[in-house]
Write an enzyme that holds these catalytic residues in place. Structure first.
Site, PDB file in Angstrom:
ATOM      1  CE  LYS A 176      -1.938   3.046   2.774  1.00  0.00           C
ATOM      2  NZ  LYS A 176      -1.999   4.141   1.820  1.00  0.00           N
ATOM      3  N   GLY A 229       6.164   5.105   8.700  1.00  0.00           N
ATOM      4  CA  GLY A 229       5.289   6.273   8.765  1.00  0.00           C
ATOM      5  C   GLY A 229       5.367   6.928  10.122  1.00  0.00           C
ATOM      6  CB  SER A 230       3.173   9.421  11.662  1.00  0.00           C
ATOM      7  OG  SER A 230       1.931   8.757  11.561  1.00  0.00           O
ATOM      8  N   GLY A 234       1.641   4.292  13.368  1.00  0.00           N
ATOM      9  CA  GLY A 234       2.351   3.064  13.751  1.00  0.00           C
ATOM     10  C   GLY A 234       1.678   2.377  14.935  1.00  0.00           C
ATOM     11  CD  GLU A 251      12.791   1.356  10.452  1.00  0.00           C
ATOM     12  OE1 GLU A 251      13.082   2.433  11.000  1.00  0.00           O
ATOM     13  OE2 GLU A 251      13.385   0.301  10.703  1.00  0.00           O
ATOM     14  CB  CYS A 285      12.363   9.219   9.503  1.00  0.00           C
ATOM     15  SG  CYS A 285      13.277   8.288   8.278  1.00  0.00           S
ATOM     16  CD  GLU A 384       9.421  12.790  12.375  1.00  0.00           C
ATOM     17  OE1 GLU A 384       8.252  12.369  12.491  1.00  0.00           O
ATOM     18  OE2 GLU A 384      10.339  12.111  11.915  1.00  0.00           O
TER      19      GLU A 384
HETATM   20  P1  NAD Z   1       1.581   8.400   7.974  1.00  0.00           P
HETATM   21  O1  NAD Z   1       1.794   7.642   9.215  1.00  0.00           O
HETATM   22  O2  NAD Z   1       0.514   9.436   7.938  1.00  0.00           O
HETATM   23  O3  NAD Z   1       1.252   7.416   6.759  1.00  0.00           O
HETATM   24  C1  NAD Z   1       2.076   6.343   6.434  1.00  0.00           C
HETATM   25  C2  NAD Z   1       1.280   5.313   5.675  1.00  0.00           C
HETATM   26  O4  NAD Z   1       0.295   4.754   6.558  1.00  0.00           O
HETATM   27  C3  NAD Z   1       0.503   5.872   4.485  1.00  0.00           C
HETATM   28  O5  NAD Z   1       0.525   4.932   3.444  1.00  0.00           O
HETATM   29  C4  NAD Z   1      -0.910   6.018   5.049  1.00  0.00           C
HETATM   30  O6  NAD Z   1      -1.918   5.978   4.074  1.00  0.00           O
HETATM   31  C5  NAD Z   1      -0.985   4.804   5.963  1.00  0.00           C
HETATM   32  N1  NAD Z   1      -2.007   4.894   7.011  1.00  0.00           N
HETATM   33  C6  NAD Z   1      -2.599   6.012   7.526  1.00  0.00           C
HETATM   34  N2  NAD Z   1      -3.489   5.664   8.477  1.00  0.00           N
HETATM   35  C7  NAD Z   1      -3.472   4.311   8.575  1.00  0.00           C
HETATM   36  C8  NAD Z   1      -4.154   3.372   9.398  1.00  0.00           C
HETATM   37  N3  NAD Z   1      -5.047   3.747  10.310  1.00  0.00           N
HETATM   38  N4  NAD Z   1      -3.855   2.055   9.248  1.00  0.00           N
HETATM   39  C9  NAD Z   1      -2.929   1.654   8.347  1.00  0.00           C
HETATM   40  N5  NAD Z   1      -2.269   2.502   7.544  1.00  0.00           N
HETATM   41  C10 NAD Z   1      -2.520   3.820   7.645  1.00  0.00           C
HETATM   42  O7  NAD Z   1       3.014   9.011   7.598  1.00  0.00           O
HETATM   43  P2  NAD Z   1       3.372  10.010   6.438  1.00  0.00           P
HETATM   44  O8  NAD Z   1       2.821  11.356   6.807  1.00  0.00           O
HETATM   45  O9  NAD Z   1       3.010   9.408   5.129  1.00  0.00           O
HETATM   46  O10 NAD Z   1       4.983  10.024   6.532  1.00  0.00           O
HETATM   47  C11 NAD Z   1       5.689  10.804   7.429  1.00  0.00           C
HETATM   48  C12 NAD Z   1       6.097  10.012   8.668  1.00  0.00           C
HETATM   49  O11 NAD Z   1       6.820   8.852   8.295  1.00  0.00           O
HETATM   50  C13 NAD Z   1       7.040  10.784   9.567  1.00  0.00           C
HETATM   51  O12 NAD Z   1       6.656  10.663  10.914  1.00  0.00           O
HETATM   52  C14 NAD Z   1       8.382  10.111   9.355  1.00  0.00           C
HETATM   53  O13 NAD Z   1       9.277  10.214  10.425  1.00  0.00           O
HETATM   54  C15 NAD Z   1       7.988   8.712   9.083  1.00  0.00           C
HETATM   55  N6  NAD Z   1       9.053   8.035   8.332  1.00  0.00           N
HETATM   56  C16 NAD Z   1       9.877   7.149   8.985  1.00  0.00           C
HETATM   57  C17 NAD Z   1      10.914   6.519   8.303  1.00  0.00           C
HETATM   58  C18 NAD Z   1      11.850   5.568   8.991  1.00  0.00           C
HETATM   59  O14 NAD Z   1      12.552   4.845   8.297  1.00  0.00           O
HETATM   60  N7  NAD Z   1      11.921   5.528  10.313  1.00  0.00           N
HETATM   61  C19 NAD Z   1      11.089   6.769   6.934  1.00  0.00           C
HETATM   62  C20 NAD Z   1      10.235   7.661   6.307  1.00  0.00           C
HETATM   63  C21 NAD Z   1       9.210   8.288   7.017  1.00  0.00           C
END
Ligand code: NAD
Length: 480
Positions: A176, A229-230, A234, A251, A285, A384
Site C-alpha cells: 500500500k 510512517g508516523s 504506527g 520505522e 525521519c 519531529e
Molecule cells: P503516515 O503515518 O501518515 O502514513 C504512512 C502510511 O500509513 C501511508 O501509506 C498512510 O496511508 C498509511 N495509514 C494512515 N493511516 C493508517 C491506518 N489507520 N492504518 C494503516 N495505515 C494507515 O506518515 P506520512 O505522513 O506518510 O509520513 C511521514 C512520517 O513517516 C514521519 O513521521 C516520518 O518520520 C515517518 N518516516 C519514517 C521513516 C523511517 O525509516 N523511520 C522513513 C520515512 C518516514
C-alpha cells in the site's frame, strides 16, 4: 482533466478501484494524475491472491527469486529517467535527489538478489548438538503473506527496502503506497509485473490509510505488517495487528542530532548541517534537526550556517541548480509554518528563513530555516518537525552534547563532526541511535541496517536483518 489511472494490481491484473483520488504536484499545486483506488474489498481480494500464490512461491528456490529481483533492478535502471521525473513531480524533490532515490532502489534490489542467491546453500544447515543420539537442521522459511505500508517522503525507496527482502525471502506481498505519492510505485509495479513474477506474488492496492491500510493490518491471513510512517499511525497498525498476533516491523519518527565537536572542520560541519536539515526539504525521519555545536566554534559556525542557508536555491524540482524543492502538500506546509510560529512564541530565536521564498508565488515552499537558543522544553526541540527547520544549541563539554542528543523519545540516527578519530568514535558509541555518521553525509548502504532505538523503530531494515524480518526460523530435530 487527466485520465484515471488504475491503482489496484491483484493476481497479475490491473483493476479499477472504488474511488478516485487526485494526486497533486506540490511545486505547482496542480493536479498531476487521478488514480482509481481500492478499499477493504480490494485488500481482501489482494490478500486472497497473495495467499494462493504463496503455496508455490514459498517453494521456489532462492536462485529463482534472485534472478527475478535482478530483473527488477535492471528494469528500474533502464527507466531511471522516467522514474526520476515521476518522483520529482509527485514529491516536489529536486531531480538530482530523485536520481539518488532511483539508484538506491536499484542497489537494494541487486543486494537482495545476491542474498537470495545464497539462500539455497545455507538451507538445512546442521546444528551442533551436545547429544549423539539426535541431529538437528535449521531452515529459514518465508513468513507468509506480508502487508507493506509506506509513506510519501521517499516513496519507492521505503518500498524497495521492504519489497526486495520480502520477495527474496519467498513471501507474497500486498503493497500500500502513500495515497499522496502513488505514481512512482505504480510504475515500479509495472516493472515488477514485466519482470516475470508469478501472478499473485506481488499485489498493490492504492488508497487511503483508513480504506486500505487499516484492513490490511487487520486481515488474519496476513502474517506480518512492515510499516513506515508516523508514530501515531504506527501505534494504530500495531493495535490492529495485535488482534491476530501478527508480527510488525515499524520505522517511525526521529529527532536526531548533529554534533559539531570543538575540533571539527567548520565548512564540513556547515555542509553536513544543511544536508541533514534541508535534504528532501527536511522531510526525513533521519533529519538531524538538532544541531549541537561546541561553544568555542558556535559564533563562527552560526555565521557560516546562516550565509549558506540563505544562499540555498529553493525552486521547483526541474529548475537549473535547484538545491531544495517543495514540501509535500498544503497540510504539511501549514504544519511546518505552525511549528515555526510556535517556536518563536516559545522563545527560540529565528536566525533565518521561517517563511516562503518571495520569488515563488505557487507551491508549498518554505525557506531553509535556522533557530538558535531553542528552549529544551519546546516543541521545536522535542517534536519531529518534518520540514526544513534546524535548531542549534551550544554545548560546553562532549558529555553534555551526548546527554542533549540522547534526551529524546526517538533514537534513529546521529552525525558527528570531528577531526579527532578517537573522540568521534567515543561519541558515536555513546549515542542512542541505530546509525551514526562520522564526518559523512547521510549515505545509506543496503549492507548496513536501517532503524533506531526507542520510539523510532521496531526491528531493522536492510542488510541480513531486513531479510530476517520476513523469515521464520524452523529447526528439525531427529532421533537416531
Ligand atoms: P503516515 O503515518 O501518515 O502514513 C504512512 C502510511 O500509513 C501511508 O501509506 C498512510 O496511508 C498509511 N495509514 C494512515 N493511516 C493508517 C491506518 N489507520 N492504518 C494503516 N495505515 C494507515 O506518515 P506520512 O505522513 O506518510 O509520513 C511521514 C512520517 O513517516 C514521519 O513521521 C516520518 O518520520 C515517518 N518516516 C519514517 C521513516 C523511517 O525509516 N523511520 C522513513 C520515512 C518516514
Amino acid at each position: 482533466m487527466s485520465p484515471v489511472v488504475n491503482g489496484v494490481f491483484i493476481g497479475g491484473e490491473w483493476r479499477a478501484g472504488h474511488d478516485v483520488l487526485e494526486v497533486i504536484n506540490p511545486a505547482t499545486e496542480a493536479t498531476l494524475a487521478r488514480v482509481s483506488v481500492g478499499d477493504a474489498s480490494a485488500v481482501s481480494q489482494a490478500v486472497g491472491a497473495a495467499s494462493a500464490a504463496f503455496i508455490d512461491w514459498s517453494k521456489s528456490t532462492g536462485r529463482e527469486r534472485g534472478a527475478l529481483l535482478r530483473e527488477v533492478a535492471r528494469g528500474v535502471s533502464a527507466q531511471r529517467e522516467h522514474l526520476m521525473r515521476l518522483q520529482s513531480s509527485n514529491n516536489g524533490k529536486p531531480l538530482f535527489e530523485a536520481g539518488m532515490d532511483v539508484d538506491d532502489v536499484v542497489a537494494t534490489f541487486d543486494y537482495y538478489a545476491g542474498i537470495a542467491e545464497q539462500l539455497d546453500a545455507g538451507q538445512d544447515r546442521p546444528v551442533a548438538l551436545p547429544a549423539d543420539d539426535f541431529s538437528a537442521r535449521l531452515r529459514r522459511e518465508p513468513c507468509g503473506v506480508v502487508g507493506l505500508i509506506v509513506p510519501w517522503n521517499f516513496p519507492m525507496v521505503t518500498t524497495a527496502w521492504k519489497l526486495a527482502p520480502a520477495l527474496a525471502a519467498g513471501c507474497c506481498v500486498v503493497l500500500k503506497p502513500s495515497e499522496v505519492t502513488p505514481l512512482a510505485e505504480l510504475h515500479l509495479a509495472r516493472i515488477i509485473a514485466e519482470a516475470g513474477f508469478p501472478a499473485g506474488v506481488f499485489n498493490l492496492v492504492c488508497g487511503t490509510g483508513l480504506a486500505v491500510g487499516a484492513p490490511l493490518a487487520a486481515d488474519p491471513r496476513v502474517a506480518k505488517i512492515s510499516f513506515t510512517g508516523s508514530n501515531a499511525v504506527g501505534v494504530q497498525v500495531m493495535q490492529r495487528a495485535a488482534e491476530t498476533t501478527k508480527g510488525v516491523s515499524l520505522e517511525l519518527g526521529g529527532k536526531s542530532s548533529l554534533l559539531v565537536l570543538a575540533d571539527a572542520d567548520l565548512d564540513l560541519a556547515v555542509e553536513l548541517a544543511c544536508g541533514g536539515g534541508f535534504f528532501n526539504a527536511g522531510q526525513m525521519c533521519s533529519a538531524t534537526s538538532r544541531v549541537l555545536v561546541a561553544d568555542s566554534l558556535a559564533d563562527q559556525f552560526l555565521q557560516r550556517l546562516q550565509t549558506r542557508a540563505e544562499g540555498i536555491r529553493v525552486a521547483e524540482p526541474f529548475a537549473d541548480e535547484v538545491e531544495m524543492g517543495a514540501l509535500i502538500n498544503r497540510a504539511q506546509y501549514q504544519r511546518v509554518l505552525g511549528h515555526i510560529q510556535r517556536g518563536i512564541h516559545d522563545g527560540a530565536r529565528l536566525l533565518c528563513g521561517g517563511d516562503r521564498p518571495a520569488h515563488l508565488a505557487k507551491g508549498y515552499f518554505i525557506r531553509p530555516t535556522v533557530f538558535t537558543d531553542v528552549p529544551l522544553d519546546s516543541a521545536l526541540w522535542n517534536e519531529e518537525i518534518f520540514g526544513p527547520v534546524l535548531c542549534v544549541r551550544r554545548f560546553a563539554s562532549v558529555d553534555e552534547a551526548i546527554a542533549l542528543a540522547n534526551d529524546s523519545d526517538f533514537g534513529l540516527v546521529a552525525s558527528v563532526v570531528s577531526n579527532h578519530a578517537e573522540t568521534a568514535d567515543r561519541v558515536a558509541n555513546a549515542l542512542q541511535a541505530g546509525l551514526v555518521w562520522i564526518n559523512a553525509p547521510q549515505v545509506i548502504f543496503p549492507q548496513t541496517a536501517w532503524g533506531g532505538y526507542k520510539q523510532s523503530s521496531i526491528g531493522r531494515e536492510l542488510g541480513p536483518w531486513g531479510l530476517a524480518a520476513f523469515q521464520e526460523i524452523k529447526h528439525v530435530i531427529r532421533a537416531h
